[in-house]
Motif scaffolding. Structure first.
Motif, PDB file in Angstrom:
ATOM      1  N   ALA A 122       0.822  -1.218   0.000  1.00 49.98           N
ATOM      2  CA  ALA A 122       0.000   0.000   0.000  1.00 49.98           C
ATOM      3  C   ALA A 122       0.851   1.262   0.000  1.00 49.98           C
ATOM      4  O   ALA A 122       0.619   2.185  -0.791  1.00 49.98           O
ATOM      5  CB  ALA A 122      -0.941   0.005   1.213  1.00 49.98           C
ATOM      6  N   CYS A 123       1.848   1.307   0.867  1.00 48.59           N
ATOM      7  CA  CYS A 123       2.604   2.548   1.036  1.00 48.59           C
ATOM      8  C   CYS A 123       3.410   2.981  -0.188  1.00 48.59           C
ATOM      9  O   CYS A 123       3.653   4.187  -0.336  1.00 48.59           O
ATOM     10  CB  CYS A 123       3.502   2.436   2.261  1.00 48.59           C
ATOM     11  SG  CYS A 123       2.606   2.674   3.821  1.00 48.59           S
ATOM     12  N   PRO A 124       3.832   2.083  -1.090  1.00 51.78           N
ATOM     13  CA  PRO A 124       4.539   2.569  -2.277  1.00 51.78           C
ATOM     14  C   PRO A 124       3.648   3.314  -3.262  1.00 51.78           C
ATOM     15  O   PRO A 124       4.162   3.978  -4.168  1.00 51.78           O
ATOM     16  CB  PRO A 124       5.088   1.287  -2.925  1.00 51.78           C
ATOM     17  CG  PRO A 124       5.054   0.248  -1.875  1.00 51.78           C
ATOM     18  CD  PRO A 124       3.897   0.613  -1.004  1.00 51.78           C
ATOM     19  N   CYS A 125       2.326   3.194  -3.132  1.00 48.72           N
ATOM     20  CA  CYS A 125       1.423   3.775  -4.120  1.00 48.72           C
ATOM     21  C   CYS A 125       1.362   5.300  -3.977  1.00 48.72           C
ATOM     22  O   CYS A 125       1.372   5.846  -2.868  1.00 48.72           O
ATOM     23  CB  CYS A 125       0.021   3.190  -3.965  1.00 48.72           C
ATOM     24  SG  CYS A 125      -0.075   1.436  -4.390  1.00 48.72           S
ATOM     25  N   ARG A 126       1.239   5.971  -5.100  1.00 49.89           N
ATOM     26  CA  ARG A 126       1.156   7.437  -5.096  1.00 49.89           C
ATOM     27  C   ARG A 126      -0.126   7.902  -4.419  1.00 49.89           C
ATOM     28  O   ARG A 126      -0.135   8.894  -3.681  1.00 49.89           O
ATOM     29  CB  ARG A 126       1.203   7.965  -6.530  1.00 49.89           C
ATOM     30  CG  ARG A 126       1.209   9.491  -6.609  1.00 49.89           C
ATOM     31  CD  ARG A 126       1.245   9.976  -8.045  1.00 49.89           C
ATOM     32  NE  ARG A 126       2.382   9.451  -8.782  1.00 49.89           N
ATOM     33  CZ  ARG A 126       2.627   9.705 -10.067  1.00 49.89           C
ATOM     34  NH1 ARG A 126       1.811  10.496 -10.750  1.00 49.89           N
ATOM     35  NH2 ARG A 126       3.677   9.170 -10.676  1.00 49.89           N
ATOM     36  N   TYR A 127      -1.228   7.181  -4.658  1.00 52.57           N
ATOM     37  CA  TYR A 127      -2.523   7.557  -4.092  1.00 52.57           C
ATOM     38  C   TYR A 127      -2.993   6.452  -3.154  1.00 52.57           C
ATOM     39  O   TYR A 127      -3.203   5.312  -3.577  1.00 52.57           O
ATOM     40  CB  TYR A 127      -3.544   7.785  -5.206  1.00 52.57           C
ATOM     41  CG  TYR A 127      -3.085   8.768  -6.259  1.00 52.57           C
ATOM     42  CD1 TYR A 127      -2.823  10.103  -5.937  1.00 52.57           C
ATOM     43  CD2 TYR A 127      -2.897   8.368  -7.583  1.00 52.57           C
ATOM     44  CE1 TYR A 127      -2.396  10.995  -6.898  1.00 52.57           C
ATOM     45  CE2 TYR A 127      -2.475   9.258  -8.556  1.00 52.57           C
ATOM     46  CZ  TYR A 127      -2.210  10.573  -8.208  1.00 52.57           C
ATOM     47  OH  TYR A 127      -1.781  11.471  -9.167  1.00 52.57           O
ATOM     48  N   ARG A 128      -3.166   6.796  -1.885  1.00 51.12           N
ATOM     49  CA  ARG A 128      -3.532   5.817  -0.870  1.00 51.12           C
ATOM     50  C   ARG A 128      -4.864   6.235  -0.241  1.00 51.12           C
ATOM     51  O   ARG A 128      -4.959   7.301   0.378  1.00 51.12           O
ATOM     52  CB  ARG A 128      -2.427   5.724   0.190  1.00 51.12           C
ATOM     53  CG  ARG A 128      -1.087   5.321  -0.425  1.00 51.12           C
ATOM     54  CD  ARG A 128       0.064   5.378   0.574  1.00 51.12           C
ATOM     55  NE  ARG A 128       0.221   6.687   1.204  1.00 51.12           N
ATOM     56  CZ  ARG A 128       0.825   7.721   0.645  1.00 51.12           C
ATOM     57  NH1 ARG A 128       1.335   7.626  -0.587  1.00 51.12           N
ATOM     58  NH2 ARG A 128       0.925   8.879   1.299  1.00 51.12           N
ATOM     59  N   VAL A 129      -5.875   5.397  -0.417  1.00 48.23           N
ATOM     60  CA  VAL A 129      -7.235   5.731   0.000  1.00 48.23           C
ATOM     61  C   VAL A 129      -7.588   4.972   1.276  1.00 48.23           C
ATOM     62  O   VAL A 129      -7.508   3.737   1.319  1.00 48.23           O
ATOM     63  CB  VAL A 129      -8.241   5.384  -1.112  1.00 48.23           C
ATOM     64  CG1 VAL A 129      -9.675   5.662  -0.641  1.00 48.23           C
ATOM     65  CG2 VAL A 129      -7.927   6.163  -2.383  1.00 48.23           C
ATOM     66  N   ALA A 130      -7.982   5.712   2.292  1.00 44.74           N
ATOM     67  CA  ALA A 130      -8.508   5.125   3.521  1.00 44.74           C
ATOM     68  C   ALA A 130     -10.020   5.302   3.541  1.00 44.74           C
ATOM     69  O   ALA A 130     -10.571   6.201   2.894  1.00 44.74           O
ATOM     70  CB  ALA A 130      -7.883   5.798   4.739  1.00 44.74           C
TER      71      ALA A 130
END
Length: 357
Positions: A122-130
């Motif tokens: 998850a953390c490498p992604c440019r856009y992280r949705v919670a």
């Protein structure tokens, strides 16, 4: 083409987006070696495919995004020669590095449990949705490990002493906390996700504006209320000093943390603290992963790892017998040994086409 539904990962192109969908609901989508290899292969195929403009990572069904790695299989492997466990970590770290250096933007939907290995993808992604269902944690000290999969890089860059708190206690934080700490950059209600994903597949070049358009203000962050306590009580890089500060405080929150830490592997806690000192000194993510692989290679063969998995997930008696049993018995020399470079023939290397950032 969509992989057969019996596979643990669905990889396919949808419109102009590549889709990676974790598909192991009975295990809360915990990563195994076939899943790691399937995702790696898909990303390599899409890397130079002009029809793929965006990569979307989510889970296909069931609750949870990804509960981590399949540690039961790895722990049982460690009881033998550990070859299967070493192969898993080697390939998992290659996937983590490939994602971190990937040229095309990624969107991850942390809609549910996001722990351990799930954080690593998850953390490498440019856009992280919670979302309101997000539960984020790095609980590795509970099973005699440390926050790996790049955790040293991600945690050590958080404000104040949050990294030390999260790494030692394995505390679970919610979607609002993730946004407050910068671990997520959008908070979107789960009911809006399906329509949003369809839009992203149609218009991947508008990813950031589409995400922003669906985002809402998160609820108040609960962790924000205890940041002063975290910064004061987890201020030291010495584990015994943290424990002493918690005892001296005497407040309810401090007592809760002491109760939590009493159940963790003392070796894993000390190694985790040391890693958070060393990680900011690594110039590239490649160096971070090389260091973490050296640590994990030794730790998953250490008795505390199997004992932690046994107590939590195999026998489920929640009564691990750590060795050494106390923080004081874990000497600096013991901690140093986990950070010694591996022999060249055993050292981790990135995928041959990965960058070196």
């Amino acid at each position: 083409m969509i992989d057969d539904a019996s596979t643990d990962t669905l990889t396919y192109i949808d419109g102009r987006a590549g889709r990676l969908r974790l598909n192991r609901p009975k295990a809360l989508h915990a990563l195994n070696l076939p899943m790691v290899r399937q995702m790696t292969q898909a990303l390599l195929e899409w890397q130079d495919d002009p029809s793929v403009r965006l990569v979307i990572i989510d889970h296909a069904e069931g609750r949870g995004f990804c509960a981590g790695g399949d540690v039961v299989t790895i722990a049982k492997s460690a009881q033998g020669h550990g070859a299967a466990g070493q192969a898993f970590f080697f390939q998992e770290y290659r996937l983590n590095h490939l994602m971190y250096t990937y040229a095309k933007p990624g969107v991850v939907f942390m809609d549910g449990i996001t722990m351990g290995g799930g954080v690593g993808i998850a953390c490498p992604c440019r856009y992280r949705v919670a979302t309101e269902r997000t539960i984020f944690a790095m609980p590795e000290t509970t099973i005699g490990l440390f926050p790996d999969v790049g955790g040293g890089r991600y945690l050590s860059r958080l404000r104040g002493r949050v990294a030390q708190y999260l790494a030692l206690t394995g505390a679970r934080i919610d979607g609002a906390d993730c946004v407050a700490l910068g671990l997520a950059n959008f908070y979107i209600p789960s009911k809006r996700l399906d329509a949003l994903k369809a839009q992203l597949c149609r218009e991947p070049e508008k990813a950031e504006s589409l995400l922003a358009g669906e985002a809402v203000a998160p609820p108040p962050s609960q962790i924000a209320e205890v940041l002063p306590l975290i910064d004061r009580l987890f201020a030291s890089d010495e584990y015994e000093e943290i424990l002493a500060a918690l005892r001296a405080d005497g407040g309810d929150w401090a007592k809760q943390q002491l109760d939590i830490l009493a159940k963790k592997s003392p070796t894993a806690c000390k190694v985790s603290l040391r890693m958070l000192v060393e990680s900011p000194r690594q110039p590239h993510f490649l160096d971070e992963m090389r260091m973490e692989f050296g640590i994990v290679t030794r730790m998953f063969r250490h008795g505390d790892f199997y004992e932690g998995v046994r107590a939590l997930l195999i026998d489920k008696d929640n009564a691990p017998r750590w060795n050494p049993a106390t923080p004081e018995a874990v000497t600096p020399a013991m901690v140093d040994s986990f950070f010694e470079p591996l022999p060249p023939r055993e050292a981790w290397t990135p995928h041959p086409i990965d960058g070196d950032e």
